[in-house]
Each structure stands twice: as structure tokens, then as C-alpha cells.
Write a protein that holds these residues in place. Structure first.
Motif, PDB file in Angstrom:
ATOM      1  N   VAL A  16      -1.620   7.597  -3.159  1.00  0.00           N
ATOM      2  CA  VAL A  16      -1.994   7.233  -1.796  1.00  0.00           C
ATOM      3  C   VAL A  16      -2.215   5.724  -1.689  1.00  0.00           C
ATOM      4  CG1 VAL A  16      -3.754   7.525  -0.009  1.00  0.00           C
ATOM      5  CG2 VAL A  16      -2.930   9.504  -1.287  1.00  0.00           C
ATOM      6  N   LEU A  17      -2.808   5.130  -2.720  1.00  0.00           N
ATOM      7  CA  LEU A  17      -2.983   3.674  -2.724  1.00  0.00           C
ATOM      8  C   LEU A  17      -1.636   2.964  -2.704  1.00  0.00           C
ATOM      9  CD1 LEU A  17      -4.912   1.258  -2.907  1.00  0.00           C
ATOM     10  CD2 LEU A  17      -4.782   1.450  -5.408  1.00  0.00           C
ATOM     11  N   LEU A  18      -0.665   3.505  -3.451  1.00  0.00           N
ATOM     12  CA  LEU A  18       0.693   2.953  -3.409  1.00  0.00           C
ATOM     13  C   LEU A  18       1.263   3.053  -1.997  1.00  0.00           C
ATOM     14  CD1 LEU A  18       3.280   1.868  -4.768  1.00  0.00           C
ATOM     15  CD2 LEU A  18       3.882   4.250  -5.286  1.00  0.00           C
ATOM     16  N   GLY A  19       0.979   4.156  -1.320  1.00  0.00           N
ATOM     17  CA  GLY A  19       1.436   4.312   0.060  1.00  0.00           C
ATOM     18  C   GLY A  19       0.865   3.253   0.980  1.00  0.00           C
ATOM     19  N   LEU A  20      -0.421   2.954   0.826  1.00  0.00           N
ATOM     20  CA  LEU A  20      -1.051   1.914   1.648  1.00  0.00           C
ATOM     21  C   LEU A  20      -0.392   0.552   1.413  1.00  0.00           C
ATOM     22  CD1 LEU A  20      -4.682   1.244   2.546  1.00  0.00           C
ATOM     23  CD2 LEU A  20      -3.588  -0.456   1.106  1.00  0.00           C
ATOM     24  N   VAL A  21      -0.210   0.171   0.135  1.00  0.00           N
ATOM     25  CA  VAL A  21       0.386  -1.128  -0.180  1.00  0.00           C
ATOM     26  C   VAL A  21       1.820  -1.204   0.360  1.00  0.00           C
ATOM     27  CG1 VAL A  21       1.138  -2.634  -2.063  1.00  0.00           C
ATOM     28  CG2 VAL A  21      -1.075  -1.453  -2.211  1.00  0.00           C
ATOM     29  N   THR A  22       2.568  -0.131   0.163  1.00  0.00           N
ATOM     30  CA  THR A  22       3.966  -0.102   0.616  1.00  0.00           C
ATOM     31  C   THR A  22       4.058  -0.258   2.129  1.00  0.00           C
ATOM     32  OG1 THR A  22       4.538   1.367  -1.223  1.00  0.00           O
ATOM     33  CG2 THR A  22       6.074   1.278   0.617  1.00  0.00           C
ATOM     34  N   HIS A  23       3.227   0.458   2.855  1.00  0.00           N
ATOM     35  CA  HIS A  23       3.264   0.365   4.311  1.00  0.00           C
ATOM     36  C   HIS A  23       2.772  -0.987   4.810  1.00  0.00           C
ATOM     37  CE1 HIS A  23       3.662   4.809   5.750  1.00  0.00           C
ATOM     38  NE2 HIS A  23       4.774   4.300   5.286  1.00  0.00           N
TER      39      HIS A  23
END
Length: 481
Positions: A344-351
Motif C-alpha cells: 500500500v505504501l508503494l501504491g501511495l508513492v506511485t500515485h
């Protein structure tokens, strides 16, 4: 099964006893059958959403090019109606799934999706908005049944893997439909009636194929326990025999009412309230990547004659990100000693990276520009490569959030899967409806600001939910010692 064995014996001149033995040897284990069900489920959704997501990605552009004095409709408004009705219908969806079972529920819902897509062959204002209402109801039933089947065919050890497999197969839908649009519309600045009809006839047929695939799903065979035999979320076995339907009918309606009550109760649980912020964010960004961003790229006149076909190419890049994320996170589920939070943290950074690049690259009035597009520029010289990179990042980030949400909802609410997924889709779809509504009016930078703020709050709420889920698992393990 019996008629299949007999047919094989006749065609191969092999004694039926031998064929029966071979069939038993080929017979899959319960885990193998469950995995096959997940794959079939994913392929069914892939076909339906190849049609529907491609439709959503291009409909605003198509309707701007539709030359008819009798038609007055907006793609954004239609999608807002769909997700608004979708949201409200989630309150009754568990009851529908309990009454007719998840398999039939998905089949009939798929037919309504096909009707919505077919309407674009010759749009009329009243059929356009009527179909929007009907597909909103269908969406609630379809996704509630999907969550129910995903949970029935998964264990605590396989829920993450199965969520990833399903999500990866589903997101192939972003690839195939948009590839067709890219090829068909290459170099076109105006979408003619023939172009529109050809695309939507093809998409309607593809959607129908997906609906019929659901009949290949086999009923799971879990170990019979008293709680399972009375579970209102399992498909009612009695529906295959007309003589027993009359006996079971009163219980079915009790099950439907019970499923509705459970959905209301789950909505106010601590776990669901915490997850609601993250679920709400997925509704907002769903609107952005599935409708707003593609329309914005198509409106950029600086991209030249390729602008309209780039809508399809953008959808392909989103699909590649979704497929990559779903596949990788499904395989990595076995090494989940760090839990779901890193994904989920990767999702935040990616977005966040995607939103920043879109802010720099796309004109602020692109989402609401007229058919001739916008001549404005943002802060850098608009780049097709950057635009498509952002599409990929949007898809990858979306898969980060959704695969982990599917996993944690299936894990935390295992005993009440259909109502839980109904609440999930209720929250997600109402926020998507709100986002499609404001997309008619807000400039791009304001939409991005909303997404940035909600992404942070959603990620934080997921972290807390994962911590609670892990703590509850530890407590359960301790109590069983």
C-alpha cells in the motif's frame, strides 16, 4: 459428469469403467478446483470489463463527436449515475446473491452490462440514462457475488494469492479493448457513426462471452459443518431441483433479510470504518484513471492527430500497470512477513509521482474541454511519453491498493463475505459517483489536489486496519494454545 463419461466412452471405444477411473484420477483436489474457479472468474470479468472499461474510457469522447440534435447526454453524468445507483444497490445486493446464488447473479448482471454497451450503437437520451441506472444495479450484484465467490474459494493462506490472480486477469481488460481502440482510431480527429458502431458492436459481443463463462465455475466442496450448512452466503444447492425449491423458499427469503441486516451491521464496525477511508480513495482514483485521464489526453491538441488514439494507448498502459501489480503482489503473498502495508505504501508513492507528472504535463482545462480540445499547456512542454508513463503508474498504484483491500476484507470478514464486499463496493462506488459528478466542472489541478489528500488519509487508515487485523490474528492464535 455422468453424461460426459458416457460420451467419452462412446467416442473412444474405451469401456466406461476405464473412463470413470481415469476421470477420478484427473479429478482435481478441492484446492485445485478452487484455483480453477478463481481463474474462470477472472476470465469472465476480463471479457465483461474489456468491454465496459473500454466503453467508460472512450464514451465522453464518443458522445462529443456524436452529431445528433436529439441526444443530450454526458459521459461523466452517466458514470456518476451508474456509481450512485451502484452505491445504493449494494444494500440489497447481498440479498440477491443469497436468493439466486453468486453464479446466476453474475450471469444476469453481465447481461445488463452488455445492454448498456449496446446502447451506444445508436444512443438515445432516455435509453442512455435508463441503461445507466440498470447497470448500476447490476454492478452491485456482480461485485458482491464476485467477493463471495473469491472468499468461498480461498483460505486464509490463499486469499492474497487468489486476489492477485483475479486482479491480474481482470486488468487484462484494460489491454485488449484499448488496443483495439488505438488501432481503429489511429490518426482520426473525429469519431464517425460507423467508427462508433463498429467498436460498440464488437464490445457488446465480447461482454456476452464473459457472461456465459460464469457457467464454467464449479461449486466448491468445503467440509460440511453445521455453521456452513446454514451459512446464508453460500450458493443454495436446492436451486437445481424444482421439487426442493418450494420447500426451501421460505428459508431463502430469511437468508436474504439476514444478509441485508449483516451488511448494515458491518458498515458500522470498527474494522470497516477504518478501511472506509482507503476504500473511498480507490473510488476517487477509479474515476480519474478510467474516465477523466483518458479524456484529458484526447483533448490535448498539442498531441496532434494522434490525440484520440492515445486514449486507447493510455488505457493499455494502465492495464499493463494493473496486470504487473496484480501478478507480482499475488506471487509475493507467500512472503508476507511484513504484511500488506509495504504494498500500500508503494501504491501511495506511485500515485504521488503520477499526480505530480500529470500536473506538470497536462493542461488544466483538459478534462472539461470541448470536442475541438484545448490549446493550453501546463508547466512543461506536453510529452506523450510522460503521459503514458503516468498511465502506467496510475494502473500500478491502483493494483497496490485494490489487491490488498480485497485481501484484507476477505480475511477480516471471512464469515460475512458477501455483505462485507457489498459495503466495500457501496463506499467505493458512492465516491466514484461524486468524483464523476465534480469532473464535469473542476479543472485538473483541483481534481489532483483532492486525490493527493485522500490518498494520504486512505493509506494511513489502511495501516491502522492492518495493525488491528494482525493483532486480532495473534490474539486468536494465543487463545487456541
Amino acid at each position: 459428469m455422468c453424461w460426459t463419461i458416457c460420451l467419452c466412452a462412446v467416442l473412444t471405444d474405451v469401456p466406461s469403467e476405464v473412463v470413470t477411473k481415469r476421470a477420478h484420477r484427473v479429478n482435481m483436489t478441492p484446492e485445485g478446483k478452487s484455483l480453477l474457479n478463481i481463474v474462470v472468474l477472472g476470465f469472465g470479468f476480463m471479457f465483461i470489463f474489456t468491454a465496459f472499461q473500454t466503453c467508460g474510457n472512450i464514451e465522453q469522447t464518443v458522445l462529443k463527436s456524436f452529431n445528433s440534435s436529439e441526444f443530450h447526454g454526458s459521459g461523466y453524468t452517466s458514470m456518476s449515475i451508474i456509481y450512485g445507483v451502484f452505491s445504493a444497490s449494494n444494500l440489497i445486493a447481498p440479498s440477491v446473491v443469497a436468493v439466486i446464488g453468486p453464479q446466476l447473479a453474475m450471469f444476469f448482471s453481465g447481461l445488463l452490462y452488455s445492454g448498456y454497451i449496446a446502447m451506444f450503437i445508436h444512443p438515445l437520451t432516455w435509453t442512455f440514462y435508463t441503461a445507466s441506472v440498470l447497470v448500476g444495479v447490476a454492478a452491485a450484484v456482480l461485485w458482491t457475488a464476485q467477493g463471495n465467490l473469491l472468499t468461498i474459494n480461498s483460505s486464509d493462506a490463499t486469499i492474497g494469492r487468489n486476489s492477485g490472480i483475479f486482479w491480474a486477469l481482470l486488468q487484462f481488460s484494460m489491454f485488449f479493448g484499448n488496443l483495439y481502440v488505438y488501432v481503429a482510431w489511429h490518426g482520426k480527429t473525429h469519431i464517425s457513426d460507423k467508427d462508433r458502431q463498429t467498436v460498440f458492436i464488437s464490445l457488446t459481443v465480447i461482454s456476452l462471452v464473459g457472461s456465459f463463462l460464469f457457467f464454467l465455475i464449479q461449486k466448491s466442496e468445503p467440509e460440511a459443518t453445521p455453521s456452513e450448512t446454514s451459512d446464508p452466503l453460500l450458493p443454495p444447492e436446492t436451486l437445481t431441483d424444482s421439487s426442493t425449491v418450494l420447500i426451501a423458499a421460505p428459508g431463502v427469503w430469511v437468508q436474504a433479510l439476514d444478509a441485508f441486516k449483516k451488511a448494515l451491521k458491518l458498515f458500522i464496525t470498527k474494522e470497516m470504518l477504518l478501511l472506509s477511508a482507503c476504500i473511498a480513495y480507490t473510488g476517487l482514483e477509479l474515476t480519474f484513471y478510467s474516465g477523466v485521464y483518458g479524456t484529458s489526453i484526447g483533448a490535448m491538441t498539442v498531441f496532434g492527430d494522434e490525440a484520440k488514439s492515445l486514449i486507447g494507448l493510455s488505457g493499455i498502459c494502465i492495464g499493463i500497470g494493473e496486470i504487473l501489480g496484480g501478478g507480482v503482489f499475488g506471487m509475493l503473498n507467500k512472503c508476507n512477513r511484513f504484511g500488506r502495508n509495504p504494498v500500500v505504501l508503494l501504491g501511495l508513492v506511485t500515485h504521488y509521482v503520477a499526480f505530480y507528472l500529470i500536473f506538470l504535463n497536462i493542461a488544466p482545462d483538459a478534462p472539461i474541454a470541448p470536442e475541438e480540445g484545448t490549446h493550453l499547456q501546463a508547466f512543461i512542454t506536453p510529452s506523450v511519453e510522460v503521459a503514458l508513463l503516468c498511465s502506467f503508474l496510475l494502473g500500478l498504484g491502483d493494483s497496490c491498493f485494490n489487491t490488498q483491500l480485497l485481501s484484507i476484507v476477505g480475511h477480516v470478514f471471512r464469515e460475512d463475505s458477501a455483505p462485507a464486499f457489498a459495503v466495500f463496493k457501496f463506499i467505493q462506488s458512492i465516491m466514484a459517483a461524486v468524483a464523476f459528478l465534480y469532473s464535469n466542472y473542476l479543472l485538473l489541478h483541483w481534481q489532483l489536489l483532492i486525490l493527493v489528500a485522500c490518498c494520504f488519509l486512505g493509506t494511513l487508515s489502511f495501516f491502522l486496519s492492518e495493525w488491528l487485523a494482525a493483532q486480532r490474528t495473534r490474539d486468536t492464535d494465543y487463545d487456541s494454545i
